[in-house]
Enzyme design. Sequence first.
Site, PDB file in Angstrom:
ATOM      1  N   GLY A 141      -3.605   2.335   4.668  1.00 52.55           N
ATOM      2  CA  GLY A 141      -4.069   1.263   3.808  1.00 52.55           C
ATOM      3  C   GLY A 141      -3.367  -0.052   4.090  1.00 52.55           C
ATOM      4  O   GLY A 141      -3.155  -0.442   5.239  1.00 52.55           O
ATOM      5  N   CYS A 142      -2.948  -0.736   3.004  1.00 57.35           N
ATOM      6  CA  CYS A 142      -2.303  -2.042   3.146  1.00 57.35           C
ATOM      7  C   CYS A 142      -0.998  -1.965   3.918  1.00 57.35           C
ATOM      8  O   CYS A 142      -0.548  -2.973   4.467  1.00 57.35           O
ATOM      9  CB  CYS A 142      -2.055  -2.643   1.768  1.00 57.35           C
ATOM     10  SG  CYS A 142      -3.567  -3.027   0.847  1.00 57.35           S
ATOM     11  N   GLY A 143      -0.377  -0.808   3.959  1.00 60.27           N
ATOM     12  CA  GLY A 143       0.864  -0.658   4.711  1.00 60.27           C
ATOM     13  C   GLY A 143       0.672  -0.516   6.202  1.00 60.27           C
ATOM     14  O   GLY A 143       1.652  -0.546   6.966  1.00 60.27           O
ATOM     15  N   LEU A 335       3.049  -2.741   1.039  1.00 63.31           N
ATOM     16  CA  LEU A 335       2.946  -1.541   0.214  1.00 63.31           C
ATOM     17  C   LEU A 335       1.640  -0.842   0.513  1.00 63.31           C
ATOM     18  O   LEU A 335       0.598  -1.483   0.682  1.00 63.31           O
ATOM     19  CB  LEU A 335       3.007  -1.918  -1.267  1.00 63.31           C
ATOM     20  CG  LEU A 335       4.289  -2.621  -1.723  1.00 63.31           C
ATOM     21  CD1 LEU A 335       4.092  -3.223  -3.103  1.00 63.31           C
ATOM     22  CD2 LEU A 335       5.450  -1.637  -1.727  1.00 63.31           C
TER      23      LEU A 335
END
Length: 348
Positions: A141-143, A335
């Site tokens: 994901g965003c990480g 995150l």
Amino acid sequence: MDADPTILSIATSVPPHRLLQGDVEMMAPELFDQRRSNIERLMPVFQNAGISQRFSCVPLDWYREPHGWQERNQLYIDHAVDLLERAASEALMKAGRQAKDIAAIVVASTTGIATPSLDALILNRLNLPSHVQRLPIFGLGCGGGVVGLGHAATLARLQTEGDVLFLAVELCGLTFRQGDMSNSNIIAAALFGDGAAAMVLGRPGSRGPRLGPAGLHTWPDSLDVMGWNVCDDGLGVIFSRDIPTIVRQELAAAIAGFLAHHKLERSDLDGFICHPGGMKVLDALEDCLDLPRGNLAAAREILREYGNMSAVTVLFVLQRMLAGGLSGRYLMSALGPGFTAAFQLIEA
């Protein structure tokens, strides 16, 4: 530091459809059933998101109709490869490299599924060597931008010949599901954008900003904080309202632990390169890092101009800060699902 790989170049690309936040806000009441959703109560999120525009691989009217998983995923594959080709070609040119100079390719993406993976699909587009090492990364994901960069740096650190191409692409807009009346889907409709980024990493001894240690911190029993639900008509977003609270209360300790592991302290850092998940998360980041409000200026600018592009966003922030003359030791962070904080040290 001579043993560290370096950033030779970075380039980004976005799809052609520009979505003005005001236009999306006007359409939102049409897309969400007012009796089955909290759209009326949540409408302020469109103005409070800190976003003026975003980019999408499909026009705004596409969101008015329902779409199945097969259609969405084919759009993901087609547009992801196009965006990656553009970004990668520019990154190679900026680095003064040709395709034959690439020894390994790493691709991070979580907004669709491709088998053969995206790295294989881009191989012939870029005319990369047939023996190139390939590492696709999914599910971060965003990480994914920070974790993928860390893995690409590890590969670059091991190279005796050739450089490493790191790519990230996310088409978050394709995950919007018309029949999903959840608060998370409404918030995602106010935040998500599409984009891609490419970086050429030089092996140890090359010139440029240096990539130091990378690391992760995963909170226990936190799998429900962020992620996707796989549904018949696509990917359903999972956002916990607790994310800003976790950032404020617990991220500073995770950062301190990472730095201590590498014999560093906060005072050894000159600044931060952060993924802007949203305005509330940015505020929480500045609070936990004891920074004045608005200090993460580049992150706020990228959020305003491009929205949240998941893994790609922090790479846009990095590009903006490098172009602004980044100097010193910085901690890059994002995150992602897990719930995980990803870290990467960069020294320019």
